[in-house]
Design a protein around this motif. Sequence first.
Motif, PDB file in Angstrom:
ATOM      1  N   ILE A 149       0.861  -1.185   0.000  1.00  0.00           N
ATOM      2  CA  ILE A 149       0.000   0.000   0.000  1.00  0.00           C
ATOM      3  C   ILE A 149       0.899   1.237   0.000  1.00  0.00           C
ATOM      4  O   ILE A 149       2.119   1.124   0.102  1.00  0.00           O
ATOM      5  CB  ILE A 149      -0.952   0.022   1.224  1.00  0.00           C
ATOM      6  CG1 ILE A 149      -0.161  -0.017   2.541  1.00  0.00           C
ATOM      7  CG2 ILE A 149      -1.947  -1.128   1.138  1.00  0.00           C
ATOM      8  CD1 ILE A 149      -1.020   0.126   3.786  1.00  0.00           C
ATOM      9  N   SER A 150       0.281   2.406  -0.097  1.00  0.00           N
ATOM     10  CA  SER A 150       1.062   3.639  -0.123  1.00  0.00           C
ATOM     11  C   SER A 150       1.570   4.003   1.271  1.00  0.00           C
ATOM     12  O   SER A 150       1.038   3.550   2.288  1.00  0.00           O
ATOM     13  CB  SER A 150       0.206   4.800  -0.655  1.00  0.00           C
ATOM     14  OG  SER A 150      -0.767   5.176   0.311  1.00  0.00           O
ATOM     15  N   HIS A 151       2.587   4.854   1.275  1.00  0.00           N
ATOM     16  CA  HIS A 151       3.157   5.354   2.525  1.00  0.00           C
ATOM     17  C   HIS A 151       2.074   6.057   3.348  1.00  0.00           C
ATOM     18  O   HIS A 151       1.994   5.887   4.565  1.00  0.00           O
ATOM     19  CB  HIS A 151       4.307   6.311   2.180  1.00  0.00           C
ATOM     20  CG  HIS A 151       4.975   6.919   3.351  1.00  0.00           C
ATOM     21  ND1 HIS A 151       4.580   8.118   3.876  1.00  0.00           N
ATOM     22  CD2 HIS A 151       6.022   6.505   4.109  1.00  0.00           C
ATOM     23  CE1 HIS A 151       5.350   8.425   4.900  1.00  0.00           C
ATOM     24  NE2 HIS A 151       6.237   7.464   5.058  1.00  0.00           N
ATOM     25  N   GLN A 152       1.244   6.865   2.696  1.00  0.00           N
ATOM     26  CA  GLN A 152       0.179   7.589   3.400  1.00  0.00           C
ATOM     27  C   GLN A 152      -0.845   6.628   3.995  1.00  0.00           C
ATOM     28  O   GLN A 152      -1.356   6.859   5.081  1.00  0.00           O
ATOM     29  CB  GLN A 152      -0.501   8.585   2.462  1.00  0.00           C
ATOM     30  CG  GLN A 152       0.323   9.819   2.187  1.00  0.00           C
ATOM     31  CD  GLN A 152       0.745  10.530   3.459  1.00  0.00           C
ATOM     32  OE1 GLN A 152       1.896  10.457   3.848  1.00  0.00           O
ATOM     33  NE2 GLN A 152      -0.170  11.201   4.114  1.00  0.00           N
ATOM     34  N   ALA A 153      -1.165   5.554   3.282  1.00  0.00           N
ATOM     35  CA  ALA A 153      -2.112   4.570   3.818  1.00  0.00           C
ATOM     36  C   ALA A 153      -1.536   3.899   5.062  1.00  0.00           C
ATOM     37  O   ALA A 153      -2.257   3.646   6.028  1.00  0.00           O
ATOM     38  CB  ALA A 153      -2.454   3.523   2.762  1.00  0.00           C
ATOM     39  N   VAL A 154      -0.243   3.639   5.056  1.00  0.00           N
ATOM     40  CA  VAL A 154       0.408   3.066   6.242  1.00  0.00           C
ATOM     41  C   VAL A 154       0.282   4.029   7.410  1.00  0.00           C
ATOM     42  O   VAL A 154      -0.106   3.634   8.512  1.00  0.00           O
ATOM     43  CB  VAL A 154       1.897   2.751   5.970  1.00  0.00           C
ATOM     44  CG1 VAL A 154       2.641   2.418   7.252  1.00  0.00           C
ATOM     45  CG2 VAL A 154       2.030   1.623   4.971  1.00  0.00           C
ATOM     46  N   ARG A 155       0.593   5.288   7.181  1.00  0.00           N
ATOM     47  CA  ARG A 155       0.503   6.297   8.251  1.00  0.00           C
ATOM     48  C   ARG A 155      -0.913   6.357   8.818  1.00  0.00           C
ATOM     49  O   ARG A 155      -1.093   6.419  10.033  1.00  0.00           O
ATOM     50  CB  ARG A 155       0.935   7.658   7.739  1.00  0.00           C
ATOM     51  CG  ARG A 155       2.410   7.735   7.387  1.00  0.00           C
ATOM     52  CD  ARG A 155       2.809   9.116   6.893  1.00  0.00           C
ATOM     53  NE  ARG A 155       2.779  10.105   7.942  1.00  0.00           N
ATOM     54  CZ  ARG A 155       3.736  10.283   8.844  1.00  0.00           C
ATOM     55  NH1 ARG A 155       4.807   9.519   8.814  1.00  0.00           N
ATOM     56  NH2 ARG A 155       3.636  11.209   9.765  1.00  0.00           N
ATOM     57  N   GLY A 156      -1.909   6.323   7.936  1.00  0.00           N
ATOM     58  CA  GLY A 156      -3.293   6.373   8.386  1.00  0.00           C
ATOM     59  C   GLY A 156      -3.689   5.144   9.192  1.00  0.00           C
ATOM     60  O   GLY A 156      -4.353   5.255  10.232  1.00  0.00           O
ATOM     61  N   ARG A 157      -3.277   3.976   8.737  1.00  0.00           N
ATOM     62  CA  ARG A 157      -3.627   2.743   9.453  1.00  0.00           C
ATOM     63  C   ARG A 157      -2.960   2.695  10.821  1.00  0.00           C
ATOM     64  O   ARG A 157      -3.571   2.288  11.809  1.00  0.00           O
ATOM     65  CB  ARG A 157      -3.247   1.522   8.627  1.00  0.00           C
ATOM     66  CG  ARG A 157      -4.181   1.315   7.463  1.00  0.00           C
ATOM     67  CD  ARG A 157      -3.810   0.129   6.631  1.00  0.00           C
ATOM     68  NE  ARG A 157      -4.704   0.020   5.486  1.00  0.00           N
ATOM     69  CZ  ARG A 157      -4.550  -0.845   4.516  1.00  0.00           C
ATOM     70  NH1 ARG A 157      -3.547  -1.702   4.537  1.00  0.00           N
ATOM     71  NH2 ARG A 157      -5.397  -0.869   3.511  1.00  0.00           N
ATOM     72  N   ILE A 158      -1.711   3.106  10.878  1.00  0.00           N
ATOM     73  CA  ILE A 158      -1.013   3.102  12.167  1.00  0.00           C
ATOM     74  C   ILE A 158      -1.633   4.145  13.095  1.00  0.00           C
ATOM     75  O   ILE A 158      -1.831   3.880  14.287  1.00  0.00           O
ATOM     76  CB  ILE A 158       0.505   3.325  11.978  1.00  0.00           C
ATOM     77  CG1 ILE A 158       1.115   2.092  11.304  1.00  0.00           C
ATOM     78  CG2 ILE A 158       1.181   3.615  13.312  1.00  0.00           C
ATOM     79  CD1 ILE A 158       2.576   2.239  10.926  1.00  0.00           C
TER      80      ILE A 158
END
Length: 186
Positions: free
Chosen positions: A162-171
Amino acid sequence: MADEAEPAADDALLAARAGEGDEDAFETLVRRHGPVLLRLASHLLGGGTDAEDAVQEAFVQAWRRLPEFRGDATFRTWMYRIVTNRCLNQLRARRPTAPLDAVAEPAAPEHQVSPARTAENTAAVVALHAALAGLSPEQRACWVLREFHGLSYEDIAHTVGISHQAVRGRIFRARRYLTEAMEAWR
C-alpha cells in the motif's frame, strides 16, 4: 549502517544461489530469518500452529519463487511481505475472534515478585491481545510491523503493498483505537 548493509548483501548472494537450486544457501536464509518471521506471524495471528504454518508455507512459496526474485527489495523485506500476506489472508478467512476466556494466558516469568503483580501483568497482556483483535487485519499488520518489528513506514508500505500515506493512516487509527482500548491500564 554498514552492519545492516553487509547481511543484506550476504542475503542477496544467498538468495541468488538458492534461486539456482542451492539448498544449503536457502537453509541458511531460513535459519537466519525464520525466528523473526515466526515472531511476526505470531504477533499477527496470535501465535500457535497457525503462525508456524504461515511461516512454513511462506518459505515454501519463497523457494518456488526465488528464481523470480529480482532483488528490488532485500530478501528480508521480501519475506516480510510473503509472511504478512499469508497472515492477512488467514485473518480475513477467520471467523470472529474467540472469547477472552479461550485466549491462552502466557506463562509468568519466574522472576516476578508477587502473585498479584503476575496476575496484573497477565491481565494486561490478555487485554492487549483482545484490543489487537479489535483492529482490522490491515491495521494490525501495519501496527505490528511498526511497533514490534521496527520497520519504517516505507518498508511497511512495500511489505503490505500500500502507499506510505495509507500506512501512516492505518497506524494512526490503530494507535488511537489501542490507546482507547487500553485506557484502563494507563
